[in-house]
Design a protein around this motif. Structure first.
Motif, PDB file in Angstrom:
ATOM      1  N   GLU A 113       8.193  65.212   9.451  1.00  0.00           N
ATOM      2  CA  GLU A 113       7.337  66.082   8.636  1.00  0.00           C
ATOM      3  C   GLU A 113       7.127  67.429   9.308  1.00  0.00           C
ATOM      4  OE1 GLU A 113       6.833  61.909   7.682  1.00  0.00           O
ATOM      5  OE2 GLU A 113       6.541  62.993   9.571  1.00  0.00           O
ATOM      6  N   LEU A 114       6.903  67.412  10.637  1.00  0.00           N
ATOM      7  CA  LEU A 114       6.697  68.669  11.356  1.00  0.00           C
ATOM      8  C   LEU A 114       7.998  69.457  11.444  1.00  0.00           C
ATOM      9  CD1 LEU A 114       4.767  70.481  12.828  1.00  0.00           C
ATOM     10  CD2 LEU A 114       5.173  69.181  14.928  1.00  0.00           C
ATOM     11  N   VAL A 115       9.123  68.746  11.581  1.00  0.00           N
ATOM     12  CA  VAL A 115      10.416  69.449  11.593  1.00  0.00           C
ATOM     13  C   VAL A 115      10.637  70.166  10.263  1.00  0.00           C
ATOM     14  CG1 VAL A 115      12.925  69.106  11.604  1.00  0.00           C
ATOM     15  CG2 VAL A 115      11.502  67.942  13.290  1.00  0.00           C
ATOM     16  N   ASP A 116      10.359  69.460   9.168  1.00  0.00           N
ATOM     17  CA  ASP A 116      10.516  70.077   7.844  1.00  0.00           C
ATOM     18  C   ASP A 116       9.579  71.275   7.689  1.00  0.00           C
ATOM     19  OD1 ASP A 116      11.570  69.850   4.982  1.00  0.00           O
ATOM     20  OD2 ASP A 116       9.414  69.766   4.656  1.00  0.00           O
ATOM     21  N   GLN A 117       8.350  71.131   8.160  1.00  0.00           N
ATOM     22  CA  GLN A 117       7.385  72.237   8.074  1.00  0.00           C
ATOM     23  C   GLN A 117       7.859  73.427   8.900  1.00  0.00           C
ATOM     24  OE1 GLN A 117       3.449  71.062   9.266  1.00  0.00           O
ATOM     25  NE2 GLN A 117       2.696  73.144   9.333  1.00  0.00           N
ATOM     26  N   THR A 118       8.396  73.150  10.099  1.00  0.00           N
ATOM     27  CA  THR A 118       8.897  74.229  10.958  1.00  0.00           C
ATOM     28  C   THR A 118      10.108  74.900  10.330  1.00  0.00           C
ATOM     29  OG1 THR A 118       8.116  72.978  12.873  1.00  0.00           O
ATOM     30  CG2 THR A 118       9.662  74.775  13.290  1.00  0.00           C
ATOM     31  N   GLU A 119      10.995  74.095   9.742  1.00  0.00           N
ATOM     32  CA  GLU A 119      12.153  74.675   9.061  1.00  0.00           C
ATOM     33  C   GLU A 119      11.722  75.608   7.934  1.00  0.00           C
ATOM     34  OE1 GLU A 119      15.555  71.205   9.758  1.00  0.00           O
ATOM     35  OE2 GLU A 119      14.643  71.469   7.791  1.00  0.00           O
ATOM     36  N   ARG A 120      10.693  75.192   7.199  1.00  0.00           N
ATOM     37  CA  ARG A 120      10.207  76.041   6.098  1.00  0.00           C
ATOM     38  C   ARG A 120       9.599  77.336   6.632  1.00  0.00           C
ATOM     39  NH1 ARG A 120      10.512  73.366   1.400  1.00  0.00           N
ATOM     40  NH2 ARG A 120      10.702  71.090   1.489  1.00  0.00           N
ATOM     41  N   LYS A 121       8.880  77.237   7.755  1.00  0.00           N
ATOM     42  CA  LYS A 121       8.339  78.447   8.377  1.00  0.00           C
ATOM     43  C   LYS A 121       9.479  79.376   8.810  1.00  0.00           C
ATOM     44  CE  LYS A 121       3.988  76.645  10.274  1.00  0.00           C
ATOM     45  NZ  LYS A 121       3.244  76.373  11.539  1.00  0.00           N
ATOM     46  N   TYR A 122      10.509  78.779   9.390  1.00  0.00           N
ATOM     47  CA  TYR A 122      11.651  79.585   9.826  1.00  0.00           C
ATOM     48  C   TYR A 122      12.311  80.272   8.638  1.00  0.00           C
ATOM     49  CZ  TYR A 122      16.339  80.658  11.535  1.00  0.00           C
ATOM     50  OH  TYR A 122      17.513  81.297  11.837  1.00  0.00           O
ATOM     51  N   VAL A 123      12.477  79.523   7.554  1.00  0.00           N
ATOM     52  CA  VAL A 123      13.103  80.105   6.358  1.00  0.00           C
ATOM     53  C   VAL A 123      12.251  81.260   5.817  1.00  0.00           C
ATOM     54  CG1 VAL A 123      13.784  79.641   3.980  1.00  0.00           C
ATOM     55  CG2 VAL A 123      14.336  77.984   5.758  1.00  0.00           C
ATOM     56  N   GLU A 124      10.916  81.106   5.864  1.00  0.00           N
ATOM     57  CA  GLU A 124      10.038  82.178   5.390  1.00  0.00           C
ATOM     58  C   GLU A 124      10.188  83.424   6.261  1.00  0.00           C
ATOM     59  OE1 GLU A 124       8.083  82.483   2.708  1.00  0.00           O
ATOM     60  OE2 GLU A 124       8.992  80.604   2.041  1.00  0.00           O
ATOM     61  N   LYS A 125      10.310  83.219   7.578  1.00  0.00           N
ATOM     62  CA  LYS A 125      10.505  84.370   8.473  1.00  0.00           C
ATOM     63  C   LYS A 125      11.848  85.038   8.205  1.00  0.00           C
ATOM     64  CE  LYS A 125       6.693  83.770  10.912  1.00  0.00           C
ATOM     65  NZ  LYS A 125       5.609  84.773  10.986  1.00  0.00           N
ATOM     66  N   VAL A 126      12.895  84.208   8.034  1.00  0.00           N
ATOM     67  CA  VAL A 126      14.215  84.760   7.730  1.00  0.00           C
ATOM     68  C   VAL A 126      14.169  85.492   6.386  1.00  0.00           C
ATOM     69  CG1 VAL A 126      16.621  84.174   7.237  1.00  0.00           C
ATOM     70  CG2 VAL A 126      15.418  83.025   9.088  1.00  0.00           C
ATOM     71  N   LYS A 127      13.460  84.935   5.435  1.00  0.00           N
ATOM     72  CA  LYS A 127      13.337  85.559   4.111  1.00  0.00           C
ATOM     73  C   LYS A 127      12.713  86.940   4.220  1.00  0.00           C
ATOM     74  CE  LYS A 127      11.214  84.762  -0.423  1.00  0.00           C
ATOM     75  NZ  LYS A 127      10.425  83.807  -1.240  1.00  0.00           N
ATOM     76  N   ALA A 128      11.642  87.046   5.008  1.00  0.00           N
ATOM     77  CA  ALA A 128      11.003  88.355   5.184  1.00  0.00           C
ATOM     78  C   ALA A 128      11.955  89.345   5.827  1.00  0.00           C
ATOM     79  CB  ALA A 128       9.743  88.195   6.039  1.00  0.00           C
ATOM     80  N   SER A 129      12.722  88.876   6.814  1.00  0.00           N
ATOM     81  CA  SER A 129      13.694  89.742   7.479  1.00  0.00           C
ATOM     82  C   SER A 129      14.803  90.167   6.517  1.00  0.00           C
ATOM     83  CB  SER A 129      14.286  89.010   8.685  1.00  0.00           C
ATOM     84  OG  SER A 129      15.306  89.766   9.290  1.00  0.00           O
ATOM     85  N   VAL A 130      15.293  89.203   5.733  1.00  0.00           N
ATOM     86  CA  VAL A 130      16.348  89.510   4.761  1.00  0.00           C
ATOM     87  C   VAL A 130      15.846  90.494   3.710  1.00  0.00           C
ATOM     88  CG1 VAL A 130      17.668  88.496   2.856  1.00  0.00           C
ATOM     89  CG2 VAL A 130      17.639  87.371   5.084  1.00  0.00           C
ATOM     90  N   LEU A 131      14.635  90.287   3.240  1.00  0.00           N
ATOM     91  CA  LEU A 131      14.066  91.184   2.230  1.00  0.00           C
ATOM     92  C   LEU A 131      13.966  92.613   2.767  1.00  0.00           C
ATOM     93  CD1 LEU A 131      12.689  91.581  -0.509  1.00  0.00           C
ATOM     94  CD2 LEU A 131      10.532  90.923   0.567  1.00  0.00           C
ATOM     95  N   GLU A 132      13.492  92.739   3.991  1.00  0.00           N
ATOM     96  CA  GLU A 132      13.370  94.075   4.590  1.00  0.00           C
ATOM     97  C   GLU A 132      14.744  94.724   4.758  1.00  0.00           C
ATOM     98  OE1 GLU A 132      11.629  96.094   8.727  1.00  0.00           O
ATOM     99  OE2 GLU A 132      11.448  93.942   8.365  1.00  0.00           O
TER     100      GLU A 132
END
Length: 753
Positions: free
Chosen positions: A387-406
């Motif tokens: 569960e924590l791995v999945d949560q961390t992966e989602r956090k990572y994807v959100e950070k990557v998403k912000a970087s990609v958007l910028e």
């Protein structure tokens, strides 16, 4: 015969007591009578009466003999039993007499036993005094032994000190046990006070032991003797604990000590404090990488020490390697969860995921060859919960998403900033306009997807899904900017200077993106562009084509404004100018790759035809004579032929052209017999079912010779023969309003921006 009343009254008492005998006798007599009547029913049978009598007499004698024998045997048994009962009664009477005598003898001695009670008390006191006298030398030396033991502890002579400590504890516990058995609990406080120094010695010894255990990883490399000594003392205490626990009658104070469990606890606390309770580390950038590298190095090094050295210094049942491995695993898990609760950047999240899921079970850490096969990381469970791995992966994807958007927003700004340069867009080796936008976008998304593949397939899939979503949103923003750029250009057609080439570059970029998107999918077998993303690409293409065709229309509009007119009928100048404009644009279109080029060519041809027909329906001219009508027919034929040849030369097949509508219109105008007009119009609307009665009426006005009756007949025929639109039909007339106001050209099935 039955008995008389008198006989019944005179019946013996025996018969009254045994009615069964009488009943049996009656049955026997009845049976005998029945047998005799059956045997002697004829006279000649009476001759054998003597024989039957003798036989029955012998049988009766035999039965009586057996009865006598049986009764005699029974009477003999009864006689024997009576004799035995008589003998038992005599013996019981004898025992009763003896017990009475014994009772009187005991009563006679009871007074004499009272005198022995004082002797018993004196003897108990003597035993106690003897025990005290026996241990007096030891009791007098207790405090001296305490001092000596303390000196031994200060000199780190732990085994000798522990031997004396055990001796003193044994003496104290023996005294306390004796007091407990005799119910003298009040004296226990005095004994405990006398032996109070044992508590200090115990604490001093334990302090040294736990200090040694806390330094065990260093000691087993430098001075294993001291560590082994501590383990031996702990084992001695464990044996004493076990022995005392088996004897449930008395448990001395301070027992059980449980030093083996304390050994595990101290060892675990030492490991945890050494690596996981340190000051807060930098959770971003190189600081986290250095921290994880240090953990990797220290865990492997210390587990190797445990496996190679410490295991030899402790008993096998300690399972010391398993205990230490589980301790590192548990403490590291808690430590990483604490780090993951912080607000980490993209790089830190990636480092943690990579370390937890890839590095930790790899040969670099828990799977190190020097630790195998004793260390089995698979038996320890996951370092971080799924569960924590999945949560961390989602956090990572959100950070990557912000970087990609910028990054995409910056790419978009740079892309449209280049539109206002003085130079045309760059060309590839085949001469097609292009820009760096597709390469930048696809490479950025691909790199993030590839980086995610280094962790887990689930993370890669999450990043891929995010990449497609962001790409779709980016295409939406790209179209918005394209629309805005088109509006600005309509205000001033000189800005941007190379507007058309950049639109063409946009089409090529769109094709490049469309062909590159499948390569982003991690699985080569599933490389399809999602429908929503394909729709977004299609919208970009349609919008770019629409803007290009609007440019073409703006340049053709002045020419269409002169059509139809007498000047137009006078010569081919107008169509020649139209061909020059079309040729100029199609030369630009040649810098677009074939799928888009073919689309542009088809839409340009449709635009030319629809605008040509639109101009004819403006009701600007009506033929005044047959000669002028013939001139109009000739002009229509020449224009359509010249335009058809032009588009054929550009690569557009006749089957893909809409110019056939102009040829069909020319036949309507050239028809000499108006009576046949209904038939001709029926053929026309069969080919072009989107032509309305207004369109036909307006076109017939060009002839100038159609009466109201003929017009009414034609329109009535059209009303009676409605034509459905066939599948795949390219509409021509449905985009033309009569009268047709000026409006921008729109691609079919798409709204104008």
């Amino acid at each position: 015969m039955g008995m008389s009343a008198k006989d019944e009254r005179c019946a013996s008492p025996t018969d009254e007591e045994w009615p069964e005998v009488e009943k049996a006798e009656k049955l026997a007599r009845g049976a005998a009578l029945k047998w005799a009547s059956g045997v002697f029913y004829r006279p000649e049978k009476l001759e054998g009466l003597g024989h039957y009598r003798n036989r029955e007499t012998q049988r009766n004698s035999s039965i009586q003999s057996r009865l006598k024998s049986t009764v005699q045997s029974y009477l003999e048994g009864v006689s024997t039993g009576l004799e035995q009962l008589r003998s038992a009664v005599q013996e019981v009477q004898s025992v009763c007499q003896d017990m009475g005598a014994a009772r009187w003898a005991l009563l006679d001695c009871a007074d004499r036993f009272q005198g022995l009670q004082q002797m018993r008390a004196l003897m108990a006191e003597h035993v106690q005094l003897a025990s005290v006298v026996q241990v007096l030398p030891q009791l007098f030396s207790v405090h001296e032994v305490f001092s000596h033991t303390l000196q031994l502890l200060r000199g780190r002579r732990l085994l000798e000190a522990h031997a004396e400590l055990m001796m003193m504890e044994h003496l104290r516990d023996d005294i306390l046990s004796q007091l407990h058995l005799r119910g003298l609990s009040g004296a226990q406080a005095t004994v405990l006070s006398y032996f109070s120094g044992l508590q200090e010695l115990n604490e001093s010894l334990a302090k040294q032991l736990w200090g040694i255990v806390g330094s065990s990883l260093q000691l087993v490399r430098e001075d294993p003797v001291l560590f082994v000594t501590a383990v031996r003392i702990i084992e001695r205490e464990e044996k004493i604990d076990d022995t005392l626990l088996l004897d449930a009658t008395f448990l001395p104070p301070g027992r059980p000590k449980g030093w083996r469990q304390k050994f595990y606890h101290v060892l675990q606390e030492t490991i945890t404090a050494a690596h996981f309770n340190a000051v807060r580390m930098d959770a971003e950038g190189p600081g986290l990488a250095r921290h994880l590298a240090a953990l990797q190095r220290d865990i492997v090094a210390e587990l190797r020490v445990v496996k190679d050295l410490m295991v030899q210094c402790v008993p096998a049942h300690y399972n010391i390697l398993s205990v230490c491995t589980a301790t590192y695993h548990r403490a590291l898990s808690s430590h990483l969860q604490d780090i993951l609760r912080e607000d980490l950047d993209k790089q830190a999240l990636f480092l943690l995921l990579e370390w937890v899921l890839r590095m930790y079970p790899s040969p670099e850490v828990m799977g190190h060859p020097d630790l195998l096969p004793e260390v089995d990381v698979s038996s320890l469970g996951p370092l971080v919960s799924p569960e924590l791995v999945d949560q961390t992966e989602r956090k990572y994807v959100e950070k990557v998403k912000a970087s990609v958007l910028e990054w995409m927003q910056r790419t978009l700004e740079v892309e449209f900033k280049e539109w206002f340069r003085e130079e045309e867009p760059e060309m590839d080796h085949q001469g097609f306009f292009q820009s760096a936008l597709p390469v930048i976008v696809v490479q950025m998304l691909s790199e993030n997807i590839q980086v995610a593949s280094l962790i887990t397939d689930s993370l890669q899939q999450k990043v891929y899904n995010m990449a497609l979503e962001e790409l779709e949103a980016f295409l939406g923003r790209l179209r918005e900017v394209l629309v805005q750029c088109g509006k600005e250009h309509q205000k001033d057609r000189t800005v941007p200077k190379h507007y058309v080439p950049y639109l063409l570059a946009m089409l090529n970029n769109n094709l490049a993106l469309s062909s590159s998107i499948p390569s982003l999918h991690p699985n080569a077998a599933c490389r399809e562009v999602p429908a929503s993303l394909r729709a977004a690409l299609d919208k970009i293409q349609k919008k770019a084509c629409q803007l290009l065709l609007e440019e073409l229309l703006l340049d053709l509009q002045p020419l269409y404004a002169q059509l139809p007119s007498r000047k137009w009928l006078s010569g081919p100048q107008l169509v020649n100018s139209m061909c020059e404009v079309i040729d100029k644009y199609t030369k630009d279109f040649s810098h677009v790759r074939k799928p888009a080029f073919t689309l542009l060519l088809m839409e340009s041809e449709l635009l030319v035809v629809s605008q040509y027909l639109r101009a004819l329906m403006q009701k600007k001219m009506v033929c005044k004579s047959k000669e002028e009508r013939g001139q109009l027919c000739e002009r229509l034929l020449q224009d359509a032929t010249q335009l058809r040849e032009l588009f054929c030369s550009l690569g557009l097949d006749r089957r893909q052209q809409s110019l056939e509508a102009v040829f069909a219109l020319q036949e309507l105008i050239c028809l000499k017999d108006p009576a046949l007009l209904s038939l001709e119009v029926l053929g026309f609307i069969t080919k072009y079912p989107d032509a309305s009665d207004e369109h036909i009426s307006t076109l017939l006005d060009l002839r100038g010779d159609i009466s109201k009756d003929v017009r009414h007949l034609v329109l009535e025929m059209m009303a009676q023969n409605p034509q459905p639109l066939p599948e795949g039909y390219r509409p021509i007339f449905s985009t033309i309003l009569v009268p047709a106001p000026e409006q921008p050209f729109c691609l079919r099935k798409a709204k104008c921006a």
